[in-house]
Design a protein around this motif. Structure first.
Motif, PDB file in Angstrom:
ATOM      1  N   GLY A  14       0.814  -1.213   0.000  1.00 28.90           N
ATOM      2  CA  GLY A  14       0.000   0.000   0.000  1.00 28.90           C
ATOM      3  C   GLY A  14       0.844   1.258   0.000  1.00 28.90           C
ATOM      4  N   ILE A  15       1.927   1.265   0.762  1.00 27.98           N
ATOM      5  CA  ILE A  15       2.814   2.437   0.805  1.00 27.98           C
ATOM      6  C   ILE A  15       3.509   2.637  -0.535  1.00 27.98           C
ATOM      7  CG2 ILE A  15       4.901   3.380   1.881  1.00 27.98           C
ATOM      8  CD1 ILE A  15       2.345   3.573   3.609  1.00 27.98           C
ATOM      9  N   VAL A  16       3.944   1.545  -1.173  1.00 29.04           N
ATOM     10  CA  VAL A  16       4.605   1.667  -2.480  1.00 29.04           C
ATOM     11  C   VAL A  16       3.649   2.262  -3.507  1.00 29.04           C
ATOM     12  CG1 VAL A  16       5.595   0.354  -4.403  1.00 29.04           C
ATOM     13  CG2 VAL A  16       6.286  -0.167  -2.062  1.00 29.04           C
ATOM     14  N   VAL A  17       2.411   1.769  -3.534  1.00 28.31           N
ATOM     15  CA  VAL A  17       1.425   2.304  -4.482  1.00 28.31           C
ATOM     16  C   VAL A  17       1.087   3.748  -4.130  1.00 28.31           C
ATOM     17  CG1 VAL A  17      -0.900   2.010  -5.427  1.00 28.31           C
ATOM     18  CG2 VAL A  17       0.528   0.012  -4.992  1.00 28.31           C
ATOM     19  N   TRP A  58       3.020  -5.121  -7.540  1.00 29.11           N
ATOM     20  CA  TRP A  58       2.578  -4.607  -6.242  1.00 29.11           C
ATOM     21  C   TRP A  58       1.084  -4.777  -6.038  1.00 29.11           C
ATOM     22  CZ3 TRP A  58       5.877  -4.230  -2.593  1.00 29.11           C
ATOM     23  CH2 TRP A  58       7.202  -3.924  -2.860  1.00 29.11           C
ATOM     24  N   MET A  59       0.309  -4.575  -7.097  1.00 29.99           N
ATOM     25  CA  MET A  59      -1.144  -4.706  -6.958  1.00 29.99           C
ATOM     26  C   MET A  59      -1.543  -6.167  -6.781  1.00 29.99           C
ATOM     27  SD  MET A  59      -2.328  -1.766  -6.662  1.00 29.99           S
ATOM     28  CE  MET A  59      -4.011  -2.310  -6.526  1.00 29.99           C
ATOM     29  N   TYR A  60      -0.891  -7.082  -7.505  1.00 30.19           N
ATOM     30  CA  TYR A  60      -1.178  -8.503  -7.309  1.00 30.19           C
ATOM     31  C   TYR A  60      -0.788  -8.931  -5.900  1.00 30.19           C
ATOM     32  CZ  TYR A  60      -2.136  -9.141 -12.292  1.00 30.19           C
ATOM     33  OH  TYR A  60      -2.664  -9.071 -13.550  1.00 30.19           O
ATOM     34  N   LEU A  61       0.340  -8.456  -5.417  1.00 32.40           N
ATOM     35  CA  LEU A  61       0.792  -8.781  -4.072  1.00 32.40           C
ATOM     36  C   LEU A  61      -0.174  -8.226  -3.026  1.00 32.40           C
ATOM     37  CD1 LEU A  61       3.172 -10.111  -2.567  1.00 32.40           C
ATOM     38  CD2 LEU A  61       4.240  -7.876  -2.496  1.00 32.40           C
ATOM     39  N   TRP A  62      -0.584  -6.972  -3.201  1.00 31.36           N
ATOM     40  CA  TRP A  62      -1.507  -6.330  -2.273  1.00 31.36           C
ATOM     41  C   TRP A  62      -2.846  -7.072  -2.238  1.00 31.36           C
ATOM     42  CZ3 TRP A  62      -2.906  -0.393  -2.668  1.00 31.36           C
ATOM     43  CH2 TRP A  62      -3.468   0.042  -1.468  1.00 31.36           C
ATOM     44  N   SER A  63      -3.396  -7.366  -3.405  1.00 30.85           N
ATOM     45  CA  SER A  63      -4.690  -8.058  -3.481  1.00 30.85           C
ATOM     46  C   SER A  63      -4.593  -9.472  -2.915  1.00 30.85           C
ATOM     47  CB  SER A  63      -5.167  -8.117  -4.926  1.00 30.85           C
ATOM     48  OG  SER A  63      -5.339  -6.814  -5.433  1.00 30.85           O
ATOM     49  N   GLY A  64      -3.529 -10.173  -3.258  1.00 29.15           N
ATOM     50  CA  GLY A  64      -3.349 -11.529  -2.751  1.00 29.15           C
ATOM     51  C   GLY A  64      -3.222 -11.561  -1.242  1.00 29.15           C
TER      52      GLY A  64
END
Length: 83
Positions: A14-17, A58-64
């Motif tokens: 979340g911080i990276v995004v 990052w989005m796949y990691l965040w969602s997963g």
């Protein structure tokens, strides 16, 4: 233990995004994204195809991590209900 690891992954992704949101959209939308991380999450998915942002991983990691956290919470709640 696994819930803590999942929470750390959610926080870091979340911080990276959010940093990429600040860089791309400016301070006002960045502050909005900081106040409401749901805005950051939605913005990340809307801009996942833009190669210059490099949001896909990052989005796949965040969602997963979110889905995994929900599953682990349900498992731990059902395991505790039998006691």
């Amino acid at each position: 233990m696994l819930g803590t690891i999942g929470s750390i992954i959610i926080w870091v992704a979340g911080i990276v995004v959010l940093v990429k949101l600040f860089q791309k959209e400016g301070v006002m939308k960045g502050i909005l994204g900081f106040i409401c991380m749901l805005y950051t999450f939605i913005w990340g998915w809307q801009n996942i195809g833009k190669e210059e942002l490099k949001l896909k991983t990052w989005m796949y990691l965040w969602s997963g991590a979110i889905v995994l956290g929900i599953i682990l919470n349900v498992i731990s709640a059902s395991a505790g209900a039998g006691e």
